[in-house]
Design an enzyme around this catalytic site. Structure first.
Site, mmCIF file in Angstrom:
data_model
loop_
_atom_site.group_PDB
_atom_site.id
_atom_site.type_symbol
_atom_site.label_atom_id
_atom_site.label_comp_id
_atom_site.label_asym_id
_atom_site.label_seq_id
_atom_site.Cartn_x
_atom_site.Cartn_y
_atom_site.Cartn_z
ATOM 1 N N LYS A 140 1.006 -1.211 0.034
ATOM 2 C CA LYS A 140 0.034 -0.004 0.069
ATOM 3 C C LYS A 140 0.977 1.122 -0.083
ATOM 4 C CE LYS A 140 -4.075 -1.735 2.164
ATOM 5 N NZ LYS A 140 -5.206 -1.369 3.599
ATOM 6 N N GLU A 183 -20.210 -8.505 8.229
ATOM 7 C CA GLU A 183 -21.521 -7.939 8.524
ATOM 8 C C GLU A 183 -22.288 -8.839 9.235
ATOM 9 O OE1 GLU A 183 -19.529 -5.095 5.950
ATOM 10 O OE2 GLU A 183 -20.258 -7.130 5.652
ATOM 11 N N ARG A 217 -26.179 -5.317 4.824
ATOM 12 C CA ARG A 217 -25.682 -6.710 4.307
ATOM 13 C C ARG A 217 -26.079 -7.781 5.371
ATOM 14 N NH1 ARG A 217 -19.928 -5.991 1.396
ATOM 15 N NH2 ARG A 217 -20.338 -8.213 1.069
#
Length: 613
Positions: free
Chosen positions: A277, A362, A390
């Site tokens: 990253k 979730e 979700r």
């Protein structure tokens, strides 16, 4: 003219030499840093996939071949290379480019992606459709290691292996690193194992040994043992994939060679790519989390912390959570991989034993919270409104049906500005209020938020407090943990003729509109249970009722008021103001609210029109 200015489509990449592609990678990073510094957006993740994106568009015949990007916030390079370089200055702006992939923005965007862990399912569906239609196309899913924590990704892997689909899954792993020697060996083995010679030998060997099952099984185990010594791929092999990697995701030569070989293979393939990253920009390399999502900044100085200013609603929740945890040792904080975004950092540091990040999962987060509540503890689930969608079945079946005291702290309610429709919290009031046993609160300012959080936490059943992104009107926040009376609103302005019943953040705009109209304003505070006494009193003393909410009108708080009026036998005219029955695109929050008529001027105009009809 530099190389980047000559690239208008992926076809242009295929004319470049390997050295040119490497030079182009540097130009792309410089362009992205400059561009994102002017618009804001996701930076670290995009810097990490420069070479991978270049390799994919060089090897595969896009858009005929489908590349499905998981989440989609790492697709800025993809956008630049697919004809949108000249519009990058509009990224995440009103009427500009989306910050995510979007099918109606470009033929190269195979699938919309704002939520994680959908790419393998979508790409598998595309591969199956191509087979049914007799089309020779390749389907590639690019998924991050974080998104692999979601159950949906594994459901898709399980299905793909059973279907023997022509699918390539690329795991973009940006959390682990490879030392040079292991990386070199791994790259060599991957090129070898992805090549035609090896795979032809393997198929011929399987055919030759098919009549000798004992020797065939020994040979298979020997191959798996050899690969298992250097590759963490046993899990994916068990799913039915041919696992390759890990390889250096910044080594263009290895990436292109490996993808070229994989393009010739059939069946489910899994390529493990390791990236960094923030690659190529030292501040982002040193602090990838801080450069995940950024506002406008000076590239020479990097992102600097903002001083002073009003606390955000997320900060209000963060402070409340730590204070309530100090007062109640039964409190447990849970988040589905949104520690920083949801404001749990300080809580996690202060009460690490009571903090649980369950990953991008979730559904699991809510049922996990239900299990915690079954044992007498008090879970608080910090979650964005758009991600709560979700876990709807778990909310109904595992929490509400058992009337468990699980509290939902719902951040990013309503419109979310630059993130656009994939992240807007436009539906939570509608899908929550129909669930039995729920308490639903919508604070209108910072102090109301703190007090309603306490109210919901002390409720003996499932509860939710929904609050918007960013800051509120700047109300003075009182210390302490005093709750508000459940199901009781308050009058904020006394007027005549028209009464505005506002839920949550729109109270401020309703008050401003009421000043122009000399109307009454009620801060309703609760969507469930409604303050039916207040509704009846306003209905009997006003000729027109107006409901205002930053939620879709369909099934929202306004409809709850209409239902209450019908049950009370009152037939007042009623005007419902809220989000329209369409997805609202990204843009400046004030501009978006004005466009949907939820700013003060829009509310006033709608009421005047209603009165004139």
């Amino acid at each position: 003219m530099n190389l980047l200015e000559r690239i208008d489509s992926p076809a242009d990449l295929r004319q470049l030499s390997r050295d040119d592609l490497k030079e182009l990678a540097g130009e792309l990073r410089a362009f992205m840093i400059d561009s994102v510094s002017k618009t804001g957006g996701h930076l670290a993740s995009n810097l990490g996939v420069v070479e991978l994106t270049l390799a994919l568009h060089t090897v595969y015949d896009t858009p005929a071949d489908r590349i499905v990007w998981d989440v989609g916030h790492q697709t800025y390079v993809h956008k630049i290379l697919t004809g949108r370089r000249g519009r990058m200055h509009t990224l995440r702006q009103t009427d500009g480019l989306s910050g995510f992939t979007k099918r109606d923005e470009s033929e190269y965007d195979a699938f919309i992606a704002g939520h994680s862990s959908t790419s393998i399912s979508a790409a598998l569906g595309m591969a199956a459709a191509a087979k049914l239609k007799g089309e020779d196309r390749r389907c590639i899913a690019v998924i991050g290691d974080g998104a692999m924590t979601a159950g949906m990704a594994f459901e898709a892997l399980n299905n793909a292996g059973a279907m023997d689909a022509n699918l390539l899954v690329i795991l973009n792993d940006n959390e682990m690193s490879i030392s040079p020697n292991v990386g070199a060996l791994s790259s060599y083995l991957t090129r070898l194992l992805s090549g035609r010679v090896y795979n032809t030998m393997r198929r011929q060997g399987e055919k030759l040994l098919s009549s000798l099952p004992v020797i065939q099984e020994l040979a298979k185990k020997a191959e798996e043992h050899m690969k298992g010594m250097v590759m963490p791929g046993t899990l994916f092999e068990e799913f039915g994939f041919n696992y390759l990697g890990p390889i250096d995701g910044h080594d263009l030569d290895t990436l292109i060679a490996t993808l070229t070989n994989l393009k010739q293979l059939t069946g489910p393939q899994f390529l493990h790519v390791v990236t960094q990253k923030g690659k190529g920009y030292q501040p982002a390399e040193a602090n990838p989390l801080g450069y995940h999502g950024v506002g406008k900044f000076d590239p020479d100085l990097g992102v600097t912390a903002k001083a002073g200013g009003k606390p955000s609603y997320t900060q209000i929740f963060s402070d409340w959570l730590v204070d309530m945890a100090a007062a109640d040792p039964k409190l447990v904080g849970i988040t589905p991989a949104m520690c920083e975004g949801s404001g749990l950092t300080r809580f996690a540091q202060t009460y690490p034993e009571r903090y649980f990040d369950v990953g991008i999962a979730e559904q699991h987060a809510l049922t996990y919270a239900a299990g915690v509540a079954c044992e007498g503890l008090k879970p608080v689930v910090a979650i964005y409104s758009t991600f709560l969608q979700r876990a709807y079945d778990q909310l109904i079946h595992d929490i509400a049906l058992q009337n468990l005291p699980v509290m939902l702290a719902i951040d990013r309610a309503g419109l979310v500005g630059a993130d656009g429709p994939t992240h807007a919290g436009a539906f939570d009031l509608s899908f929550l209020r129909c669930v039995p046993n729920m308490l639903i609160a919508a604070p209108s300012d910072e102090n109301e938020c703190r007090r309603l959080l306490t109210t919901a936490y002390r409720h003996n059943g499932p509860s939710a407090v929904r609050y918007p992104r960013g800051t509120g009107p700047g109300a003075q926040v009182e210390p302490g943990l005093e709750p508000l009376p459940v199901g009781r609103g308050r009058i904020r302005r006394e007027g005549k003729g028209v009464a505005l019943l506002a839920f949550g953040a729109p109270v401020l705009a309703a008050l401003a509109a009421a000043e122009k109209l000399d109307a009454s304003v009620a801060d309703m505070r609760f969507v469930k249970p409604l303050d039916r006494g207040l509704i009846e009193a306003l209905a009997r003393s006003h000729s027109l009722l107006v409901t205002v909410e930053e939620n879709t009108v369909a099934g929202g708080a306004g409809e709850a008021v209409a239902e209450a009026l019908a049950e009370l036998g009152l037939n007042n005219p009623i005007l419902h103001l809220g989000l329209p029955d369409r997805f609202v695109e990204q843009g400046e929050p004030a501009v978006l609210l004005a466009r949907v008529g939820l700013d003060a001027g829009g509310i006033e105009a709608a009421i005047r029109k209603k009165l004139a009809d």
